[in-house]
Write a protein that holds these residues in place. Structure first.
Motif: not given
Ligand code: HEM
Length: 433
Positions: A404-433
């Motif tokens: 901690n003497e040598y570092i400082q946290h200056v940016g931060s973010a948290v995200f839910a990484i969407l499940p993988g997509v099968q061919e023909g499907g789309s990002l977020g399919d399960s969220l919007f189902a």
């Protein structure tokens, strides 16, 4: 064993070759999401070539976009990163859904080394692809998409898109940790794209074109470029060094580990089920006070980390991969690895907490206020639940880490990484189902 998507049948053609080989059947080098083991490289002229490992892979290799999990997590960490966070400006969730569909098609094409869209019918229209990646190899490009707390709840607490009930319980706003000094313009975001690969121009091209597709729906909130991966994520990779000069990632979890899945991926039994196969990403822009670090003695530096700088061995041991012995004491009875050494405070052995670290070094020139380098570690961790992984770990580190003497946290973010997509499907399919 983490999921290893099948090689994509038509991947791996350099953009130049793609243009040059129009009409000719072409193949290429494809690597799985984990990226280890022997892969077969089929050249554009039809000849084939067996390669030992693609972990430190050359330009033509591709990583398939489609799979049970998104690429860019269990994938052997590439050399470069460009991380982008977006704010949603559309008032209507259907526009966001449409954008995620468009991003899915674009990400698949870009991952194969193709232009983001076919050329326009007329030269009087703006070209659909911006062109700066023409002739470049795909360079193991991966594009990993996530959604932030702002998709589920506006800053004023309102249910902006009617999705509040779907907010994953692990997608919490991170607490305020001691010593952090966050810059809001480098923090948060409603959506994110982590672009990783071995060529910064390919990454820029990808984020630029995704941003362009999103015009009117999202605006770029912040982005961060990273170089020199600061972790190895498969056992086939050598351990890189961070800007403090130390090997970083020695004790990181690796994609081949049997407990990788339970550490990283959300499960159908977790809350909510729509996140099954996804993960949670925490990003922290951590500034390193390089000038102060450079003035400290080697002994201080090694005591701070708890490892020998050049060999990477834990203090008291000889080799990089020797076990960290937290009980070892010196002739005077004091611990060889001090109570506040970084590897002790972060120790998986002592805390019982594991995360996948997948960060990058960064430098953004000089801080004009201080005249010092604006450089450090863009820390990224993937985990199944930040509430039981990143948050307790960072709580301990922010309280008692000698670093901690040598570092400082200056940016931060948290995200839910969407499940993988099968061919023909789309990002977020399960969220919007
Ligand atoms: C600029 C900031 C940081 C630097 C320079 C840094 C550097 C290092 C180094 C050199 C190691 C030893 C090699 C290794 O096992 O990878 C290490 C280990 C580790 N770090 Fe960090 N780190 C930083 C921030 C963090 C943060 C924010 C976290 C988590 C919240 C973290 C978690 C860990 C963990 C879990 C280990 C492995 C400990 C073990 O079980 O041996 N680090 N770090």
């Amino acid at each position: 064993m983490a999921h290893e998507p099948a090689p994509h049948p038509s991947s791996g053609i350099s953009r130049r070759r793609l243009l040059g080989a129009a009409g000719v059947a072409a193949g290429g080098i494809a690597i799985g999401g984990v990226g280890v083991g022997v892969v077969q490289a089929v050249r554009h002229d039809g000849s084939s070539d067996a390669r030992a490992s693609e972990d430190d892979g050359p330009g033509p290799a591709t990583v398939p976009f489609y799979g049970e999990h998104q690429a860019g997590i269990a994938t052997a960490a590439q050399d470069r990163m460009l991380f982008a966070a977006f704010d949603i400006v559309a008032g209507d969730i259907e526009q966001v859904q449409t954008l995620l569909r468009q991003w899915t098609v674009a990400a698949d094409r870009l991952s194969r080394g193709e232009p983001v869209a076919d050329p326009a019918a007329s030269d009087y229209a703006p070209p659909p692809d911006t062109g700066e990646a023409t002739g470049l190899h795909p360079a193991r490009l991966t594009l990993t998409f996530g959604v932030g707390p702002g998709l589920f709840e506006a800053a004023d607490g309102s249910d902006r898109f009617g999705l509040a009930a779907k907010r994953p319980a692990p997608l919490v706003d991170l607490p305020t940790f001691p010593r952090q000094e966050l810059d809001e313009s480098r923090s948060g975001g409603d959506l994110c794209v982590q672009a990783c690969g071995d060529d910064p121009q390919v990454l820029f091209h990808a984020i630029r074109n995704l941003t362009r597709i999103g015009r009117g729906v999202v605006v770029l909130r912040w982005s961060q470029e990273g170089f020199g991966r600061t972790s190895s994520t498969t056992s086939g990779q050598t351990t890189p060094r961070n800007l403090m000069g130390f090997k970083d990632g020695t004790n990181n979890i690796h994609a081949e580990q049997t407990d990788f899945d339970s550490i990283v991926w959300a499960d159908a039994a977790d809350d909510p089920a729509w996140m099954a196969g996804g993960s949670y990403l925490v990003a922290r822009r951590i500034r390193i006070r390089i000038e102060v670090w450079d003035r400290s003695s080697l002994l201080d530096q090694e005591t701070t980390i708890g490892r020998v700088r050049d060999s990477g061995a834990p203090l008291g041991q000889s080799n990089e991969f020797d076990a960290v012995d937290l009980d070892a004491t010196g002739p005077d009875g004091t611990p060889v690895i001090g109570p506040d050494a970084h590897v002790r405070v972060a120790s998986q052995q002592a805390t019982g907490i594991s995360i996948l670290r997948r960060g990058y070094n960064f430098t953004d020139g000089v801080d004009q206020r201080t005249g010092q380098l604006d450089a450090g570690l863009f820390f990224i961790s993937y985990q199944r639940d930040p509430r039981t992984q990143f948050i307790p770990l960072q709580t301990q580190l922010s309280a008692s880490d000698a670093l901690n003497e040598y570092i400082q946290h200056v940016g931060s973010a948290v995200f839910a990484i969407l499940p993988g997509v099968q061919e023909g499907g789309s990002l977020g399919d399960s969220l919007f189902a």
